[in-house]
Design an enzyme around this catalytic site. Structure first.
Site, PDB file in Angstrom:
ATOM      1  N   GLY A 156     -58.141 -41.244  -1.695  1.00 35.02           N
ATOM      2  CA  GLY A 156     -58.611 -41.954  -2.724  1.00 35.02           C
ATOM      3  C   GLY A 156     -57.674 -41.858  -3.952  1.00 35.02           C
ATOM      4  O   GLY A 156     -58.326 -42.206  -5.228  1.00 35.02           O
ATOM      5  N   GLU A 214     -55.976 -47.197  -4.482  1.00 34.83           N
ATOM      6  CA  GLU A 214     -57.027 -48.305  -4.316  1.00 34.83           C
ATOM      7  C   GLU A 214     -56.664 -48.816  -2.985  1.00 34.83           C
ATOM      8  O   GLU A 214     -55.537 -48.583  -2.620  1.00 34.83           O
ATOM      9  CB  GLU A 214     -56.911 -49.251  -5.242  1.00 34.83           C
ATOM     10  CG  GLU A 214     -56.869 -48.925  -6.853  1.00 34.83           C
ATOM     11  CD  GLU A 214     -58.453 -48.537  -7.320  1.00 34.83           C
ATOM     12  OE1 GLU A 214     -59.384 -49.233  -6.400  1.00 34.83           O
ATOM     13  OE2 GLU A 214     -58.656 -47.971  -8.156  1.00 34.83           O
ATOM     14  N   ASP A 234     -49.705 -51.663 -13.744  1.00 34.04           N
ATOM     15  CA  ASP A 234     -50.553 -50.927 -14.633  1.00 34.04           C
ATOM     16  C   ASP A 234     -49.686 -50.015 -15.608  1.00 34.04           C
ATOM     17  O   ASP A 234     -50.287 -49.947 -16.894  1.00 34.04           O
ATOM     18  CB  ASP A 234     -51.465 -49.859 -13.594  1.00 34.04           C
ATOM     19  CG  ASP A 234     -52.163 -48.771 -14.477  1.00 34.04           C
ATOM     20  OD1 ASP A 234     -53.418 -49.088 -15.037  1.00 34.04           O
ATOM     21  OD2 ASP A 234     -51.921 -47.653 -14.443  1.00 34.04           O
ATOM     22  N   LYS A 279     -49.920 -50.248 -19.943  1.00 34.63           N
ATOM     23  CA  LYS A 279     -49.964 -48.914 -20.550  1.00 34.63           C
ATOM     24  C   LYS A 279     -48.779 -48.878 -21.637  1.00 34.63           C
ATOM     25  O   LYS A 279     -48.915 -48.752 -22.872  1.00 34.63           O
ATOM     26  CB  LYS A 279     -50.118 -47.506 -20.025  1.00 34.63           C
ATOM     27  CG  LYS A 279     -51.414 -47.816 -19.108  1.00 34.63           C
ATOM     28  CD  LYS A 279     -51.570 -46.613 -17.967  1.00 34.63           C
ATOM     29  CE  LYS A 279     -52.572 -46.466 -17.284  1.00 34.63           C
ATOM     30  NZ  LYS A 279     -52.750 -45.755 -16.010  1.00 34.63           N
TER      31      LYS A 279
END
Lengths: 439, 439
Positions: B187, B190, B201, B205
């Site tokens: 987990g 994804e 990602d 940021k």
């Protein structure tokens, strides 16, 4: 807009640092605040403190009470340290309606309740980021950044002098006395190091951290303190053998019966991040119920690191005096009309050091050809290792580290290298950053 | 006082975390803000998201536009992610005069300029601490805590998925594909990991961090990005042999020609603190001209760490709506009338583990006597090492680590041990803290 008018009491190390930072970064600060932040007056007992300050474009007084009572100032920065007359000066500044910025942890640990109550009644701010852990914005992190959490515990290395001494004891195998002497010779410890080595300075800071973590009044007198002055070198060594390092920690923890606040030398696991905080650095580890553990790390003392915190407080106060509340902090930190149009460089123009891996036939002359191509592009080699070929492989890995160069040049060199008949695969290229200055 | 009324759009991982933290810490938050912060409405597309929420003491709607237009709310928390309808929802909330809290880095990196301009015109706040590095208050540190500095550069490990994969490649010797599969199974990644492993990602940021560090508009399209998906295990190994670790870094740096903003796998020195940031943790290193290097470290993702940042933003907004500006943040973090009178425990009542060093005559039966005394006080021993006596010494050092016990008990045991005729010197006693939970 009219400048925010600052008065500074005391031009010692931190006072000078504050003056320097406010001047050097005046434009940057004005872009953030939306108006200038200007030193209008300075109080110094000894005018020799002004030597080297140029221009002296502020009023100078020998009477700090004249400064705190002056109607010409918005904010008073108290940087003389100690209890009196600092306490009376701060209370007078508050009563005359001025905001106060201070780095004085002893004053706050002992008289903070009285000072904050006076400020509250008068509707002014007493800001004290510089009182704990120098330039690390730990007060802001605890009061605001972690405000959604129930703080469970925190612990910190919050005295750089002690941490430096402990690092030297461990790394050099020195006794406490030897390490202290060296710290004094290098200026990391005062001539009278009592407050540092007996843990009192750490306890002042811990008193403040504990109060804002748990929402309790300041109560320095109840904090148990043990310094590093009784520490034996052999215990540093044995701790190391057992997988621990000894740090002077300030600890605050919620327990069923109340809170623990305590300062003492402490064994921490050597592989823990906190154990890696060496020399004159500070670090605070905070455990919140939602966020888990977070760590804040940086220089805990020194002219400019402490000035960084003083000026951050000044910016905070100035933003409060200036903006409507909902625009107190601009979204992108700087006023919208003050955003700069700096170009973002394309990768070809970026400077970096590189790791290269070539796969080459195991023939004589390969390295000569590769190093010639790099030399022609003006790229110098820091390290070169030819690895063993894995069993059955026709080619061998050659690993190179380069000094910093422009990526455009490197890419041309890589294209030339990949054209060599002895090179069997595309070159692997990774950037390398040494991040100098932190250990 | 009247509660601050919150509307939450989206009850995924972070939405549920936010609900949980606001409820669990309702009292703590009210003590900080001076009034309750209450979730008044939630918008969920799928009512199944409400399973397990009890009590449902807020209005529920399937129409997020009804929520952002509601006159009953002060603040909207946008937690659905993605670009549309998030962008339209945020803009509508702003136009209807609401403050907005969001964790949506993609939205801000791509449309932040438009959103912040709308907020500025409307006089509302768009707060986004949760958009970068989860629970680490890095936005606050940069915009406020370091506001006195000219930021020279920053670099961060700002994607926990990639950092976890890189840690596993290094520690287990796995290939990228193997490490990714495991991260997905646990987990940490994804099902579609594209945004993470390709560095997108991180670039979102970094775009935000670079803008607030340098005061430049958000410009995601100009940021060069390289992910970790092409990384070979052998390069991880060779880097290690050369004294480096490979991290996916986001880097922002002022240079003469403009600024560098870039995301790519990077070799960093293995002994550098940043190299010790392993697994799913994030860290951001910031270099300011006054403060030097500071580091911020913690969990960069997950329900409650991200909720910690969302709630901190809510507290910020609520404090702005509530207090006169100069009392926005109470001096001791909590409202003065809300300070708690928790007792600070005396050391005798503190629980700790201990390091003990005894100096004992080298006779049979010494350990039996010592361990008997400890057992009688209910103190259990974790490790015991009898050292060699130094040449010429009459006594040998015995080093003990105990499990946690009450210090009063330990002191009684020490007194008894020091009374043994075979013990030649006072017992050395140091506290030991394991600081569990951080690697």
């Amino acid at each position: 807009m009219e400048p925010v008018r600052i008065g500074i009491i005391g031009l010692g190390t931190v006072g000078r640092g504050t003056l320097d930072v406010l001047r050097r970064n005046a434009l940057e600060i004005e872009r953030r605040v939306g108006r200038p932040v200007r030193v209008a007056q300075v109080a110094v007992r000894n005018p020799a403190r002004l030597a080297g300050v140029s221009p002296v474009d502020f009023a100078v007084t020998g009477d700090p009470f004249a400064l705190v009572n002056s109607p010409e100032l918005d904010v008073v920065v108290e940087l003389i340290g100690g209890i009196e007359p600092a306490r009376e000066l701060v209370l007078t500044a508050i009563r005359s309606g001025k905001h106060v910025v201070t780095a004085n942890k002893a004053l706050l640990a002992l008289h903070g309740n009285e000072i904050f109550e006076a400020a509250q009644q008068q509707g002014v701010v007493v800001a004290f980021e510089a009182a704990v852990a120098g330039g690390i914005p730990i007060i802001k992190a605890l009061r605001e950044g972690l405000a959604g959490n129930r703080i469970e515990w925190l612990c910190g290395i919050i005295n750089g002098t002690c941490n430096y001494i402990l690092t030297q004891m461990r790394e050099q195998g020195w006794s406490f006395a030897e390490a202290l002497r060296e710290a004094q010779a290098l200026g990391y410890a005062e001539a009278d190091p009592t407050f540092d080595i007996e843990g009192i300075d750490s306890a002042h800071k811990l008193t403040i951290l504990g109060a804002i973590a748990f929402g309790i009044p300041l109560d320095f007198a109840s904090v148990p303190v043990e310094g590093i002055n009784g520490l034996h070198g052999m215990d540093v060594t044995y701790a190391e053998e057992l997988g621990y390092r000894i740090k002077l920690l300030g600890l605050a923890r919620r327990v069923e019966q109340g809170v623990e606040l305590r300062v003492h030398p402490t064994l921490v696991p050597a592989r823990h991040l906190l154990a890696s905080v060496e020399g004159a650095f500070n670090a605070v580890l905070v455990k919140g119920d939602a966020v888990g553990q977070t760590l804040y790390y940086g220089r805990g003392a020194g002219a400019e690191p402490t000035a960084s915190a003083v000026v951050a407080d000044l910016v905070d106060v100035a933003r409060t005096l200036t903006a409507d509340p909902s625009n107190r902090v601009p979204h992108l930190a700087f006023q919208p009309e003050q955003l700069a149009e700096l170009p973002i460089l394309p990768m070809a123009e970026v400077q970096s050091a590189y790791y290269l891996r070539l796969q080459a036939l195991d023939e004589p002359g390969v390295l000569a050809q590769v190093t010639r191509i790099l030399a022609d592009e003006g790229i110098s080699i820091e390290a070169l290792i030819q690895k063993e070929a894995p069993a059955g492989a026709v080619d061998v890995p050659v690993v190179l580290l380069t000094h910093a160069t422009r990526e455009g040049r490197l890419n041309r060199a890589i294209a030339a290298i990949e054209n060599l008949p002895v090179i069997t695969q595309p070159v692997v290229r990774l950037r390398l950053e040494n991040l100098d200055g932190l250990r």
